[in-house]
Motif scaffolding. Structure first.
Motif, PDB file in Angstrom:
ATOM      1  N   TYR A 247      44.553  45.747  52.202  1.00 11.10           N
ATOM      2  CA  TYR A 247      45.199  45.710  50.886  1.00 11.10           C
ATOM      3  C   TYR A 247      44.158  45.752  49.773  1.00 11.10           C
ATOM      4  N   TYR A 248      43.113  44.927  49.873  1.00  9.91           N
ATOM      5  CA  TYR A 248      42.117  44.866  48.802  1.00  9.91           C
ATOM      6  C   TYR A 248      41.194  46.077  48.807  1.00  9.91           C
TER       7      TYR A 248
ATOM      8  N   ASP B  55      42.795  49.079  43.278  1.00 17.36           N
ATOM      9  CA  ASP B  55      41.833  49.470  42.249  1.00 17.36           C
ATOM     10  C   ASP B  55      41.343  48.218  41.529  1.00 17.36           C
ATOM     11  N   GLN B  56      40.131  47.808  41.845  1.00 19.79           N
ATOM     12  CA  GLN B  56      39.560  46.610  41.232  1.00 19.79           C
ATOM     13  C   GLN B  56      38.364  46.949  40.355  1.00 19.79           C
TER      14      GLN B  56
ATOM     15  N   ILE C 197      38.791  44.480  35.135  1.00 21.28           N
ATOM     16  CA  ILE C 197      39.262  43.097  35.227  1.00 21.28           C
ATOM     17  C   ILE C 197      40.774  43.066  35.374  1.00 21.28           C
ATOM     18  N   GLU C 198      41.452  43.916  34.577  1.00 22.26           N
ATOM     19  CA  GLU C 198      42.911  43.962  34.646  1.00 22.26           C
ATOM     20  C   GLU C 198      43.378  44.390  36.033  1.00 22.26           C
ATOM     21  N   GLY C 199      42.667  45.379  36.607  1.00 20.64           N
ATOM     22  CA  GLY C 199      43.040  45.847  37.930  1.00 20.64           C
ATOM     23  C   GLY C 199      42.835  44.785  38.993  1.00 20.64           C
ATOM     24  N   ALA C 200      41.737  44.055  38.901  1.00 17.20           N
ATOM     25  CA  ALA C 200      41.455  42.994  39.865  1.00 17.20           C
ATOM     26  C   ALA C 200      42.492  41.874  39.767  1.00 17.20           C
ATOM     27  N   MET C 201      42.865  41.520  38.509  1.00 20.06           N
ATOM     28  CA  MET C 201      43.873  40.467  38.319  1.00 20.06           C
ATOM     29  C   MET C 201      45.231  40.910  38.847  1.00 20.06           C
TER      30      MET C 201
END
Length: 414
Positions: free
Chosen positions: A123-124, A128-129, A132-136
């Motif tokens: 999954y990770y 798309d990380q 910051i927004e994508g990681a959150m």
């Protein structure tokens, strides 16, 4: 007599160095904390965006699935975040303890550990990380589906077992779970939140709740120094005989002192909140909204004034009773315990001295919980008056016994 003494006390406070330190610390703390919230962030959400921030969900399925996903990550890393007594502590478990928690996760999900671990890694890797927004968003969308025959109560019981293994202060305590979990917001939810800020709070109301959240932290301690300073002033000045020669009663003397300190402690809070609210009033106008220009006054009086009153009442009573600065330590301990006993940063007021609302918005939730806030602040308002009365009784007892103003009330008369 009361008015004359009140004005005199206010003038004495204005000549006190401690008071100006109080004002400076208050300004620095509040301006630094509130600087991160820009009026430009308040914009009507647009359709078609990939990310609308996060929101808190109290849906039991959301709570169970998000909690299991968080627990899986912590077990995988063997690093558990806990906050015993409010301070961060990393917990690392041994193999037997990890195996027991793995069994709990398997029992809740119906999948074996290897499968769950593989799915998490895949999954990770696919998420798309890069921002910051994508990681959150990836973290908030991470879920582990629970078995259909697992009820919420049963799930909480299993999490309590996890808490016993990890230790106190983990995020798996039931009281913390009941506050909900962070989940990705949707356009509809973001629009609902925006409309609540604009229509119910009229922009400034939402901002003032956030202001009271930060101000409540510092005001749980800072006014105690004003109260202790005033309580010990007569002792330092050695004016016992002058005080006893007055015809004024203990209620007039102590009441005027207390009220003066409350007013002088509250005045800079009012001024700071008014100044910080002004940009949000202008922002409301640009959005075509009639701002609530008195929001600063209403929230300060309801939310912060009772807190100032109880902190000063504690200072006056304990200082008069003990003749030393022990009330500072008592108040600091009370404030720290109250601050770190909060399970969530939004609502859940109860009877906590430090009440939190660390969110710009939450209008609907606030409407549901504001009666709790009123009960909380009403309780401390009444308690502060009780302590002032007790202070007057202690003070009067000293006067009648003919000792110095700061002669201990438990000291035997010769």
């Amino acid at each position: 007599m009361f008015g004359t003494l009140f004005i005199k006390e206010c003038k004495q406070i204005l000549r006190s160095l401690v008071y100006y330190i109080y004002v400076i610390v208050l300004i620095l703390f509040l301006t630094s904390q509130m600087s991160g919230d820009s009026v430009n962030d308040l914009q009507k959400p647009k359709k078609g965006l990939d990310y609308y921030g996060m929101t808190v969900s109290t849906d039991k399925t959301d709570i169970m699935e998000r909690t299991l996903a968080d627990l899986l990550q912590e077990v995988y890393q063997n690093s558990f975040s806990t906050y015993p007594m409010g301070f961060y502590k990393q917990v690392i478990l041994n193999d037997a303890e990890l195996d027991e928690i793995k069994e709990i996760i398997e029992d809740c999900s119906g999948k074996d550990w290897d499968t769950l671990e593989k799915e998490m890694l895949e999954y990770y890797e696919a998420a798309d990380q890069s921002t910051i927004e994508g990681a959150m968003q990836a973290m908030m969308e991470d879920r582990i589906e629970v078995k259909k025959d697992i009820s919420y109560d049963t799930f909480c019981e299993k999490m309590e077992r996890v808490c016993k293994i990890i230790g106190k202060g983990s995020s798996y305590e039931k009281k913390r779970l009941d506050y909900g979990v962070d989940v990705p917001s949707t356009y509809e939810k973001a629009l609902e939140e925006y409309n609540g800020i604009v229509e119910k709070d009229r922009v400034t109301g939402a901002y003032m709740r956030l202001f009271c959240d930060y101000a409540g932290i510092i005001l749980a301690v800072l006014p105690i120094f004003l109260g202790v300073t005033r309580g010990l002033r007569d002792k330092r000045s050695q004016v016992a005989q002058v005080i006893y020669a007055r015809n004024a009663g203990a209620g007039v003397i102590q009441g005027s002192r207390y009220l003066a300190n409350v007013c002088m402690a509250f005045l800079p809070v009012l001024i700071i909140s008014f100044v910080l609210q002004m940009p949000w009033q202008y922002q409301a106008q640009t959005l075509g909204v009639k701002a609530d220009v008195l929001a600063f006054l209403k929230y300060d009086v309801i939310w912060l004034l009772p807190e100032i009153m109880i902190v000063l009442a504690v200072a006056f009573f304990i200082t008069e009773l003990t003749e030393n600065v022990i009330s500072i330590f008592v108040q600091v301990v009370w404030a720290v315990v109250s601050l770190f006993s909060v399970a969530g940063l939004v609502g859940g007021f109860g009877l906590k001295l430090v009440t939190r609302w660390n969110e710009l918005g939450g209008s609907a939730l606030y409407e549901q919980q504001k009666s709790q806030l009123y009960c909380n602040r009403g309780f401390y308002f009444v308690l502060s008056l009780v302590l002032v009365v007790l202070t007057c009784l202690v003070y009067e007892k000293k006067r009648k016994e003919g000792e110095s103003v700061y002669g201990k009330i438990f000291k035997r008369r010769k």
